[in-house]
Design a protein around this motif. Structure first.
Motif, mmCIF file in Angstrom:
data_model
loop_
_atom_site.group_PDB
_atom_site.id
_atom_site.type_symbol
_atom_site.label_atom_id
_atom_site.label_comp_id
_atom_site.label_asym_id
_atom_site.label_seq_id
_atom_site.Cartn_x
_atom_site.Cartn_y
_atom_site.Cartn_z
ATOM 1 N N LEU A 146 0.861 -1.169 0.000
ATOM 2 C CA LEU A 146 0.000 0.000 0.000
ATOM 3 C C LEU A 146 0.899 1.220 0.000
ATOM 4 C CD1 LEU A 146 -2.365 -1.385 2.733
ATOM 5 C CD2 LEU A 146 -2.343 -1.814 0.284
ATOM 6 N N LEU A 147 0.951 1.915 -1.109
ATOM 7 C CA LEU A 147 2.020 2.870 -1.332
ATOM 8 C C LEU A 147 1.500 4.278 -1.565
ATOM 9 C CD1 LEU A 147 3.911 0.704 -3.959
ATOM 10 C CD2 LEU A 147 4.141 0.641 -1.490
ATOM 11 N N PHE A 148 2.206 5.297 -1.047
ATOM 12 C CA PHE A 148 1.959 6.660 -1.469
ATOM 13 C C PHE A 148 3.205 7.491 -1.230
ATOM 14 C CE2 PHE A 148 0.820 6.664 2.965
ATOM 15 C CZ PHE A 148 1.241 7.874 3.450
ATOM 16 N N ALA A 159 -4.130 4.713 -2.407
ATOM 17 C CA ALA A 159 -3.361 3.564 -2.885
ATOM 18 C C ALA A 159 -4.310 2.549 -3.477
ATOM 19 C CB ALA A 159 -2.567 2.950 -1.726
ATOM 20 N N HIS A 160 -3.854 1.830 -4.474
ATOM 21 C CA HIS A 160 -4.705 0.864 -5.167
ATOM 22 C C HIS A 160 -4.034 -0.501 -5.171
ATOM 23 C CE1 HIS A 160 -7.366 4.016 -6.712
ATOM 24 N NE2 HIS A 160 -6.268 4.718 -6.805
ATOM 25 N N PHE A 165 2.630 -1.182 -8.939
ATOM 26 C CA PHE A 165 1.655 -0.523 -8.075
ATOM 27 C C PHE A 165 2.258 0.568 -7.209
ATOM 28 C CE2 PHE A 165 -0.469 -4.524 -9.094
ATOM 29 C CZ PHE A 165 -1.678 -4.025 -9.549
ATOM 30 N N ASP A 166 3.567 0.717 -7.237
ATOM 31 C CA ASP A 166 4.173 1.819 -6.497
ATOM 32 C C ASP A 166 3.826 3.157 -7.132
ATOM 33 O OD1 ASP A 166 6.297 2.792 -4.478
ATOM 34 O OD2 ASP A 166 6.947 3.648 -6.385
ATOM 35 N N GLY A 167 3.779 3.210 -8.450
ATOM 36 C CA GLY A 167 3.448 4.453 -9.138
ATOM 37 C C GLY A 167 4.633 5.358 -9.394
ATOM 38 N N GLY A 168 5.729 5.114 -8.709
ATOM 39 C CA GLY A 168 6.908 5.947 -8.889
ATOM 40 C C GLY A 168 8.073 5.197 -9.498
#
Length: 386
Positions: free
Chosen positions: A5-7, A16-17, A287-290
């Motif tokens: 669960l990342l932000f 987070a998705h 799923f990290d997005g970065g």
């Protein structure tokens, strides 16, 4: 499969998705039911995570402090983990804290010997030696029906060459059908129990499939991401591991017994790896997005090192990792065939073993959702099944 669960650190509000596993329900002779769970996890502020269900109702809250320190040594070699049916009750223990990629520091060069994976210059990253790797596989047709032994055999004509195959449950008679196909190709089996609450019955099905010959079994996993999802408490999972280990040993099995969860849940709940014969953690850079596809391997290695440290230096295996070929963009993570090739190449460069690539074929039996960036069906590194 799902990510942690990342932000991003320093952002006061973020969503987070995590990816949600879908699994066909227990099958009757002529009827198939499917249970699809889509949860949302929302970070309200940098130190508070509120978990809500599909209707937006808060089910639990957790707090986190300073990030864990990245260990200086990569995890040591290990061998290789399953599905659990969702329940309507939340875990009695708080879910694991959120994790941001900004929490980790650059990792040193891996102690794993890098593989000789070729540069990703075509639509395939599948050339070279895959004998050190494990591949996950699900024996379902696109209509959620069970694949026959002949269909499974046909699939294995495409995916032969791996050291091991990971499956997630016992429905469809898959322990027996996949064992037969894997054995014919010289591959070991990473078997799995789907429902921790039904561990006795499912372990017995594995025992029946082995029929006294455990030579082609490497690991039996009890549950998959159940603590991260809030489906089970840590205590429930630890108890189920003990039950399974006792049953398996009584039946002559001397291999490894583990539970699998996300790297976030494993770090937050080291009891999971303490009860396991090695630390088995799922980790998806997408799923990290970065993280870009080219950097997927380093991201996954960083998290493997964090898991190993949290588990007291215990042997660690990343039991799911990959990249989707289609779906929606998640920050810097862009799903595409080219990026899937790049990500698999990056992962193979970072790991020569101790890794389970997800997944063999596109899982058309699953349902794409907004919470999984519309990518749920497109993780198959061999495309659609033959």
């Amino acid at each position: 499969m799902k990510a942690g669960l990342l932000f991003a650190a320093g952002i006061a509000t973020a969503a987070a998705h995590p990816r949600r596993h879908q699994h066909p329900a227990k099958r009757q002779a002529t009827e198939v039911d499917v249970v699809t769970v889509v949860d949302t996890v929302t970070a309200l502020e940098p130190s508070v995570i509120v978990y809500v269900d599909g209707n937006g109702q808060a089910v639990s809250k957790s707090f986190y402090g300073a990030p864990a320190t990245t260990p200086t040594d990569a995890p040591s070699s290990v061998a290789p983990s399953s599905y659990a049916e969702p329940t309507t009750e939340s875990s009695s223990e708080a879910p694991p804290p959120a994790y941001s990629s900004s929490d980790s520091t650059p990792a040193p060069a891996p102690s794993f010997a890098p593989s000789s994976a070729p540069a990703p210059t075509s639509s395939s990253a599948l050339s070279g030696d895959f004998s050190g790797y494990t591949l996950s596989y699900s024996p379902y047709n696109s209509d959620q029906s069970c694949k026959s032994q002949d269909q499974v055999n046909t699939d294995f004509n495409v995916i032969s060459g791996y050291g091991m195959i990971r499956i997630y449950g016992t429905d469809c008679g898959q322990t027996a059908t996949v064992l037969t196909a894997a054995k014919a190709k010289g591959m070991k089996l990473f078997a799995g129990v789907y429902d921790v609450n039904n561990v006795d019955a499912e372990v017995q099905l594995i025992i029946n499939a082995a029929n006294g010959d455990w030579s082609d079994f490497d690991t039996v996993a009890i549950g998959n991401e159940g603590v991260n999802d809030g489906r089970y408490s840590v205590g429930q999972v630890v108890s189920a591991i003990g039950t399974a280990r006792s049953m398996l040993q009584a039946a002559g099995y001397s291999g490894k017994v583990v539970t699998v969860d996300t790297f976030v849940a494993m770090i937050a709940n080291p009891q999971l790896c303490q009860a396991s014969d090695y630390a088995a953690a799922n980790c998806h850079a997408f799923f990290d997005g970065g993280v870009t596809a080219e950097d997927a391997g380093q991201f996954v290695l960083n998290q493997a090192q964090r898991v190993s440290e949290a588990c007291g230096g215990k042997d660690t295996m990343i039991t799911e990792t990959g990249w989707p070929s289609d779906g929606e963009t998640n920050g810097q993570a862009v799903p595409s065939p080219e990026n899937q090739v790049a990500a698999v190449h990056s992962i193979r460069t970072a790991f020569s073993s101790n890794i389970v690539l997800f997944s063999a074929f596109n899982d058309k039996w699953k349902q794409n959702t907004a919470s999984t960036f519309g990518a749920e069906q497109y993780w198959g590194i061999y495309g659609d099944a033959p």
